[in-house]
Motif scaffolding. Structure first.
Motif, PDB file in Angstrom:
ATOM      1  N   TYR A  40       0.855  -1.181   0.000  1.00  0.00           N
ATOM      2  CA  TYR A  40       0.000   0.000   0.000  1.00  0.00           C
ATOM      3  C   TYR A  40       0.897   1.240   0.000  1.00  0.00           C
ATOM      4  O   TYR A  40       2.090   1.154   0.306  1.00  0.00           O
ATOM      5  CB  TYR A  40      -0.874   0.038   1.260  1.00  0.00           C
ATOM      6  N   ARG A  41       0.301   2.379  -0.299  1.00  0.00           N
ATOM      7  CA  ARG A  41       1.021   3.635  -0.145  1.00  0.00           C
ATOM      8  C   ARG A  41       0.061   4.722   0.322  1.00  0.00           C
ATOM      9  O   ARG A  41      -1.140   4.658   0.081  1.00  0.00           O
ATOM     10  CB  ARG A  41       1.701   4.057  -1.440  1.00  0.00           C
ATOM     11  N   GLN A  42       0.642   5.699   0.996  1.00  0.00           N
ATOM     12  CA  GLN A  42      -0.146   6.831   1.471  1.00  0.00           C
ATOM     13  C   GLN A  42       0.646   8.109   1.255  1.00  0.00           C
ATOM     14  O   GLN A  42       1.718   8.294   1.843  1.00  0.00           O
ATOM     15  CB  GLN A  42      -0.501   6.669   2.948  1.00  0.00           C
ATOM     16  N   ARG A  62      -4.773   5.944   2.287  1.00  0.00           N
ATOM     17  CA  ARG A  62      -3.891   4.829   1.944  1.00  0.00           C
ATOM     18  C   ARG A  62      -4.551   4.024   0.826  1.00  0.00           C
ATOM     19  O   ARG A  62      -5.762   3.767   0.859  1.00  0.00           O
ATOM     20  CB  ARG A  62      -3.663   3.963   3.174  1.00  0.00           C
ATOM     21  N   GLU A  63      -3.754   3.624  -0.162  1.00  0.00           N
ATOM     22  CA  GLU A  63      -4.305   2.910  -1.315  1.00  0.00           C
ATOM     23  C   GLU A  63      -3.491   1.660  -1.618  1.00  0.00           C
ATOM     24  O   GLU A  63      -2.266   1.634  -1.404  1.00  0.00           O
ATOM     25  CB  GLU A  63      -4.337   3.819  -2.549  1.00  0.00           C
ATOM     26  N   LEU A  64      -4.184   0.664  -2.138  1.00  0.00           N
ATOM     27  CA  LEU A  64      -3.541  -0.588  -2.525  1.00  0.00           C
ATOM     28  C   LEU A  64      -2.768  -0.365  -3.817  1.00  0.00           C
ATOM     29  O   LEU A  64      -3.329   0.116  -4.798  1.00  0.00           O
ATOM     30  CB  LEU A  64      -4.574  -1.692  -2.700  1.00  0.00           C
ATOM     31  N   VAL A  65      -1.503  -0.766  -3.813  1.00  0.00           N
ATOM     32  CA  VAL A  65      -0.667  -0.630  -5.003  1.00  0.00           C
ATOM     33  C   VAL A  65      -0.573  -1.955  -5.752  1.00  0.00           C
ATOM     34  O   VAL A  65      -0.738  -1.999  -6.966  1.00  0.00           O
ATOM     35  CB  VAL A  65       0.750  -0.147  -4.608  1.00  0.00           C
ATOM     36  N   ALA A  66      -0.285  -3.026  -5.019  1.00  0.00           N
ATOM     37  CA  ALA A  66      -0.098  -4.329  -5.645  1.00  0.00           C
ATOM     38  C   ALA A  66      -0.313  -5.419  -4.610  1.00  0.00           C
ATOM     39  O   ALA A  66      -0.157  -5.196  -3.407  1.00  0.00           O
ATOM     40  CB  ALA A  66       1.292  -4.452  -6.260  1.00  0.00           C
ATOM     41  N   ALA A  85       5.304   8.786  -1.609  1.00  0.00           N
ATOM     42  CA  ALA A  85       4.391   8.350  -0.550  1.00  0.00           C
ATOM     43  C   ALA A  85       5.173   7.529   0.467  1.00  0.00           C
ATOM     44  O   ALA A  85       6.330   7.158   0.224  1.00  0.00           O
ATOM     45  CB  ALA A  85       3.261   7.507  -1.134  1.00  0.00           C
ATOM     46  N   VAL A  86       4.518   7.229   1.563  1.00  0.00           N
ATOM     47  CA  VAL A  86       5.020   6.194   2.469  1.00  0.00           C
ATOM     48  C   VAL A  86       4.433   4.873   1.986  1.00  0.00           C
ATOM     49  O   VAL A  86       3.217   4.760   1.788  1.00  0.00           O
ATOM     50  CB  VAL A  86       4.625   6.459   3.925  1.00  0.00           C
ATOM     51  N   TYR A  87       5.287   3.899   1.768  1.00  0.00           N
ATOM     52  CA  TYR A  87       4.873   2.594   1.279  1.00  0.00           C
ATOM     53  C   TYR A  87       4.844   1.606   2.435  1.00  0.00           C
ATOM     54  O   TYR A  87       5.817   1.499   3.205  1.00  0.00           O
ATOM     55  CB  TYR A  87       5.808   2.119   0.170  1.00  0.00           C
ATOM     56  N   TYR A  88       3.741   0.879   2.529  1.00  0.00           N
ATOM     57  CA  TYR A  88       3.530  -0.075   3.605  1.00  0.00           C
ATOM     58  C   TYR A  88       3.352  -1.477   3.034  1.00  0.00           C
ATOM     59  O   TYR A  88       2.672  -1.668   2.018  1.00  0.00           O
ATOM     60  CB  TYR A  88       2.282   0.274   4.399  1.00  0.00           C
ATOM     61  N   CYS A  89       3.880  -2.430   3.736  1.00  0.00           N
ATOM     62  CA  CYS A  89       3.681  -3.838   3.426  1.00  0.00           C
ATOM     63  C   CYS A  89       2.586  -4.377   4.341  1.00  0.00           C
ATOM     64  O   CYS A  89       2.520  -4.011   5.526  1.00  0.00           O
ATOM     65  CB  CYS A  89       5.004  -4.570   3.679  1.00  0.00           C
ATOM     66  N   LYS A  90       1.722  -5.221   3.797  1.00  0.00           N
ATOM     67  CA  LYS A  90       0.671  -5.831   4.587  1.00  0.00           C
ATOM     68  C   LYS A  90       0.600  -7.316   4.275  1.00  0.00           C
ATOM     69  O   LYS A  90       0.715  -7.731   3.121  1.00  0.00           O
ATOM     70  CB  LYS A  90      -0.682  -5.190   4.291  1.00  0.00           C
ATOM     71  N   ALA A  91       0.368  -8.108   5.319  1.00  0.00           N
ATOM     72  CA  ALA A  91       0.163  -9.545   5.171  1.00  0.00           C
ATOM     73  C   ALA A  91      -1.258  -9.887   5.596  1.00  0.00           C
ATOM     74  O   ALA A  91      -1.757  -9.370   6.598  1.00  0.00           O
ATOM     75  CB  ALA A  91       1.165 -10.319   6.021  1.00  0.00           C
TER      76      ALA A  91
END
Length: 115
Positions: free
Chosen positions: A37-39, A45-49, A91-97
């Motif tokens: 995700y990125r914000q 915050r939005e889903l990127v991939a 943006a700030v990129y976040y990883c999510k599981a």
């Protein structure tokens, strides 16, 4: 429980590339859906991939053809290769599981693209 740590953010000129890494620990990595995700400032915050355990991928339209999500289950790591970066990718990129209905987030890594 899943713990996630992102690496690889930084400052890059427009047209450049970065590779983000997301190292996971605490549960069998191979059964997690992994997402980036990125914000951006002032935005949601939005889903990127996204990538499934089987390797199926999804991309937001704005990054198709430029970003590639991948995973290495032997290293418990997910990646986001970002090419052709644009200032609007800042943006700030976040990883999510995602696992068994639960979701886990990393702390985020800043990506700044200068024009």
């Amino acid at each position: 429980q899943v713990q996630l740590v992102e690496f690889g953010g930084g400052l890059v000129q427009a047209g450049g590339s970065l590779r983000l890494s997301c190292a996971a620990s605490g549960s069998p990595f191979s059964i997690n859906v992994m997402q980036w995700y990125r914000q951006a400032p002032g935005k949601q915050r939005e889903l990127v991939a996204s990538i499934t355990p089987g390797g199926s991928t999804f991309y937001q339209d704005s990054v198709k053809g430029r970003f590639t999500i991948s995973r290495d289950n032997t290293k418990n790591t997910a990646y986001l290769q970002m090419n052709g970066l644009k200032p609007e990718d800042t943006a700030v990129y976040y990883c999510k599981a995602l696992r068994s209905g639960a979701e886990y987030w990393g702390q985020g890594t800043q990506v700044t693209v200068s024009s």
